[in-house]
Design a protein around this motif. Structure first.
Motif, mmCIF file in Angstrom:
data_model
loop_
_atom_site.group_PDB
_atom_site.id
_atom_site.type_symbol
_atom_site.label_atom_id
_atom_site.label_comp_id
_atom_site.label_asym_id
_atom_site.label_seq_id
_atom_site.Cartn_x
_atom_site.Cartn_y
_atom_site.Cartn_z
ATOM 1 N N THR A 46 -19.905 -62.171 76.154
ATOM 2 C CA THR A 46 -19.591 -60.905 76.835
ATOM 3 C C THR A 46 -19.869 -61.027 78.326
ATOM 4 O O THR A 46 -19.076 -60.603 79.170
ATOM 5 C CB THR A 46 -20.411 -59.748 76.241
ATOM 6 O OG1 THR A 46 -20.083 -59.601 74.866
ATOM 7 C CG2 THR A 46 -20.128 -58.450 76.972
ATOM 8 N N THR A 47 -21.013 -61.627 78.659
ATOM 9 C CA THR A 47 -21.360 -61.822 80.067
ATOM 10 C C THR A 47 -20.331 -62.704 80.764
ATOM 11 O O THR A 47 -19.913 -62.421 81.900
ATOM 12 C CB THR A 47 -22.758 -62.454 80.183
ATOM 13 O OG1 THR A 47 -23.723 -61.562 79.593
ATOM 14 C CG2 THR A 47 -23.130 -62.708 81.636
ATOM 15 N N MET A 48 -19.886 -63.748 80.090
ATOM 16 C CA MET A 48 -18.871 -64.623 80.671
ATOM 17 C C MET A 48 -17.576 -63.869 80.939
ATOM 18 O O MET A 48 -16.942 -64.045 81.984
ATOM 19 C CB MET A 48 -18.606 -65.801 79.735
ATOM 20 C CG MET A 48 -19.763 -66.780 79.634
ATOM 21 S SD MET A 48 -19.941 -67.806 81.105
ATOM 22 C CE MET A 48 -18.789 -69.115 80.726
ATOM 23 N N ARG A 49 -17.181 -63.031 79.988
ATOM 24 C CA ARG A 49 -15.941 -62.262 80.190
ATOM 25 C C ARG A 49 -16.077 -61.296 81.369
ATOM 26 O O ARG A 49 -15.127 -61.090 82.123
ATOM 27 C CB ARG A 49 -15.577 -61.510 78.906
ATOM 28 C CG ARG A 49 -15.109 -62.429 77.779
ATOM 29 C CD ARG A 49 -14.456 -61.652 76.652
ATOM 30 N NE ARG A 49 -15.373 -60.735 75.985
ATOM 31 C CZ ARG A 49 -16.133 -61.050 74.950
ATOM 32 N NH1 ARG A 49 -16.100 -62.275 74.452
ATOM 33 N NH2 ARG A 49 -16.926 -60.148 74.398
ATOM 34 N N MET A 50 -17.253 -60.723 81.534
ATOM 35 C CA MET A 50 -17.467 -59.831 82.684
ATOM 36 C C MET A 50 -17.441 -60.613 83.993
ATOM 37 O O MET A 50 -16.880 -60.146 84.991
ATOM 38 C CB MET A 50 -18.787 -59.074 82.530
ATOM 39 C CG MET A 50 -18.750 -57.993 81.468
ATOM 40 S SD MET A 50 -20.167 -56.858 81.551
ATOM 41 C CE MET A 50 -21.486 -57.959 80.999
ATOM 42 N N LEU A 51 -18.031 -61.811 84.010
ATOM 43 C CA LEU A 51 -18.002 -62.628 85.223
ATOM 44 C C LEU A 51 -16.564 -62.977 85.606
ATOM 45 O O LEU A 51 -16.227 -63.041 86.790
ATOM 46 C CB LEU A 51 -18.813 -63.912 85.019
ATOM 47 C CG LEU A 51 -20.325 -63.746 84.822
ATOM 48 C CD1 LEU A 51 -20.972 -65.103 84.571
ATOM 49 C CD2 LEU A 51 -20.968 -63.061 86.014
ATOM 50 N N GLY A 52 -15.734 -63.199 84.582
ATOM 51 C CA GLY A 52 -14.335 -63.547 84.847
ATOM 52 C C GLY A 52 -13.432 -62.357 85.079
ATOM 53 O O GLY A 52 -12.272 -62.517 85.463
ATOM 54 N N GLY A 53 -13.931 -61.145 84.811
ATOM 55 C CA GLY A 53 -13.137 -59.941 85.037
ATOM 56 C C GLY A 53 -12.251 -59.551 83.884
ATOM 57 O O GLY A 53 -11.439 -58.627 84.010
ATOM 58 N N THR A 54 -12.400 -60.216 82.737
ATOM 59 C CA THR A 54 -11.587 -59.854 81.576
ATOM 60 C C THR A 54 -12.237 -58.735 80.761
ATOM 61 O O THR A 54 -11.630 -58.217 79.825
ATOM 62 C CB THR A 54 -11.339 -61.072 80.658
ATOM 63 O OG1 THR A 54 -12.595 -61.606 80.226
ATOM 64 C CG2 THR A 54 -10.574 -62.149 81.406
ATOM 65 N N GLU A 55 -13.459 -58.373 81.109
ATOM 66 C CA GLU A 55 -14.143 -57.230 80.502
ATOM 67 C C GLU A 55 -14.977 -56.556 81.583
ATOM 68 O O GLU A 55 -15.525 -57.239 82.470
ATOM 69 C CB GLU A 55 -15.027 -57.677 79.338
ATOM 70 C CG GLU A 55 -15.598 -56.531 78.520
ATOM 71 C CD GLU A 55 -16.151 -56.979 77.169
ATOM 72 O OE1 GLU A 55 -16.965 -56.241 76.600
ATOM 73 O OE2 GLU A 55 -15.741 -58.062 76.696
ATOM 74 N N LEU A 56 -15.090 -55.235 81.516
ATOM 75 C CA LEU A 56 -15.787 -54.475 82.550
ATOM 76 C C LEU A 56 -17.154 -54.017 82.067
ATOM 77 O O LEU A 56 -17.353 -53.759 80.882
ATOM 78 C CB LEU A 56 -14.963 -53.243 82.958
ATOM 79 C CG LEU A 56 -13.587 -53.513 83.566
ATOM 80 C CD1 LEU A 56 -12.853 -52.192 83.799
ATOM 81 C CD2 LEU A 56 -13.712 -54.290 84.871
ATOM 82 N N PRO A 57 -18.121 -53.880 82.993
ATOM 83 C CA PRO A 57 -19.406 -53.294 82.620
ATOM 84 C C PRO A 57 -19.261 -51.787 82.431
ATOM 85 O O PRO A 57 -18.291 -51.184 82.901
ATOM 86 C CB PRO A 57 -20.303 -53.613 83.822
ATOM 87 C CG PRO A 57 -19.353 -53.713 84.976
ATOM 88 C CD PRO A 57 -18.072 -54.276 84.411
ATOM 89 N N ASN A 58 -20.216 -51.177 81.735
ATOM 90 C CA ASN A 58 -20.209 -49.715 81.604
ATOM 91 C C ASN A 58 -20.554 -49.043 82.921
ATOM 92 O O ASN A 58 -20.063 -47.956 83.221
ATOM 93 C CB ASN A 58 -21.197 -49.278 80.517
ATOM 94 C CG ASN A 58 -20.791 -49.777 79.149
ATOM 95 O OD1 ASN A 58 -21.242 -50.829 78.720
ATOM 96 N ND2 ASN A 58 -19.909 -49.064 78.465
ATOM 97 N N SER A 59 -21.407 -49.687 83.699
ATOM 98 C CA SER A 59 -21.732 -49.193 85.039
ATOM 99 C C SER A 59 -22.233 -50.362 85.871
ATOM 100 O O SER A 59 -22.515 -51.447 85.362
ATOM 101 C CB SER A 59 -22.786 -48.074 84.985
ATOM 102 O OG SER A 59 -24.015 -48.559 84.476
ATOM 103 N N GLY A 60 -22.352 -50.120 87.164
ATOM 104 C CA GLY A 60 -22.733 -51.187 88.072
ATOM 105 C C GLY A 60 -21.515 -51.891 88.646
ATOM 106 O O GLY A 60 -20.372 -51.511 88.378
ATOM 107 N N LYS A 61 -21.756 -52.929 89.420
ATOM 108 C CA LYS A 61 -20.670 -53.601 90.156
ATOM 109 C C LYS A 61 -20.807 -55.114 90.074
ATOM 110 O O LYS A 61 -21.912 -55.655 90.165
ATOM 111 C CB LYS A 61 -20.709 -53.151 91.626
ATOM 112 C CG LYS A 61 -19.577 -53.688 92.482
ATOM 113 C CD LYS A 61 -19.700 -53.148 93.907
ATOM 114 C CE LYS A 61 -18.566 -53.662 94.784
ATOM 115 N NZ LYS A 61 -18.690 -53.146 96.186
ATOM 116 N N ILE A 62 -19.667 -55.785 89.903
ATOM 117 C CA ILE A 62 -19.611 -57.249 89.946
ATOM 118 C C ILE A 62 -18.677 -57.652 91.076
ATOM 119 O O ILE A 62 -17.512 -57.242 91.101
ATOM 120 C CB ILE A 62 -19.128 -57.836 88.609
ATOM 121 C CG1 ILE A 62 -20.085 -57.447 87.473
ATOM 122 C CG2 ILE A 62 -19.005 -59.362 88.713
ATOM 123 C CD1 ILE A 62 -19.652 -57.920 86.106
ATOM 124 N N THR A 63 -19.204 -58.420 92.017
ATOM 125 C CA THR A 63 -18.432 -58.841 93.191
ATOM 126 C C THR A 63 -18.207 -60.345 93.142
ATOM 127 O O THR A 63 -19.149 -61.113 92.945
ATOM 128 C CB THR A 63 -19.182 -58.488 94.489
ATOM 129 O OG1 THR A 63 -19.476 -57.085 94.507
ATOM 130 C CG2 THR A 63 -18.342 -58.834 95.706
#
Length: 217
Positions: A46-63
């Protein structure tokens, strides 16, 4: 390279929240390759998918301050109704690459023959991963996300994947999930361990592996 700011991610399982990242702030720095460790269910993929932008967090920001790949072997972003060729051409255009050159590379690498012109949804899971991995190698990224992808295909194809990937990592960073501690030691300089929604970062890979083993006991 990739910065997480107060990132919160959870799922609901059996009516209860399963927290993956509990308001985490951290940074994956350029010029460094990272391992992500954690027991089963900790949220590594799940963390990997969020790092790649294929899944979003519920809140917060990934740059992201670099061109980051999708998780290698991840085929979820490819359209089932399009042929393999059409998917490859579309992704090539999105990333500003010559579609013909990218198709030529993927055709040679994925080794799926005439299926390149069949709808993607008709592919076996192995064929999907072959196409997705070949497409990942055909696009130049500054950071590659690796989630146990070297297990795709037979021994010969796995060896070819590793050979091609080694060429890329000479000039790119990686963030890797692997159950092979030998692979982690070979590829990574730093590691984070996911546990109970928190991350623990280590500059010494062996220290991270020691914590990971304790969590698995």
């Amino acid at each position: 390279m990739i910065a997480l700011s107060n990132v919160f991610k959870f799922y609901r399982t059996s009516g209860r929240p399963k927290i993956i990242l509990d308001h985490v702030t951290t940074e994956f720095r350029a010029g460094t390759s990272y391992a992500i460790l954690g027991i089963n269910g900790a949220g590594k993929s799940t963390t990997m998918r969020m790092l790649g932008g294929t899944e979003l967090p519920n809140s917060g920001k990934i740059t992201r301050k670099a061109r980051v790949s999708w998780p290698l072997g991840f085929a979820g972003g490819l359209h089932g109704a399009l042929t393999g060729r059409e998917n490859v051409q579309f992704v090539a255009r999105v990333y500003g690459h010559d579609p013909r050159k990218v198709v030529d590379f993927v055709e040679d690498f994925a080794e799926i023959g005439a299926y390149i012109d069949e709808p993607f949804k008709t592919y076996s899971s192995g064929m999907m991963q072959r196409l997705a991995f070949g497409l990942s190698m055909a696009i130049d990224f500054e950071c590659y996300l690796i989630d146990e992808v070297t297990a795709v295909g037979d021994a010969r194809f796995q060896a070819r994947c590793l050979e091609e990937f080694d060429k890329r990592r000479e000039r790119s960073d990686i963030i890797m999930v692997s159950h092979s501690m030998e692979t982690i030691r070979s590829y990574c300089k730093r590691a984070i361990v996911l546990a109970h929604g928190a991350i623990h970062e280590f500059s010494n890979i062996d220290d991270a592996i020691e914590l990971y083993k304790k969590l698995n006991q």
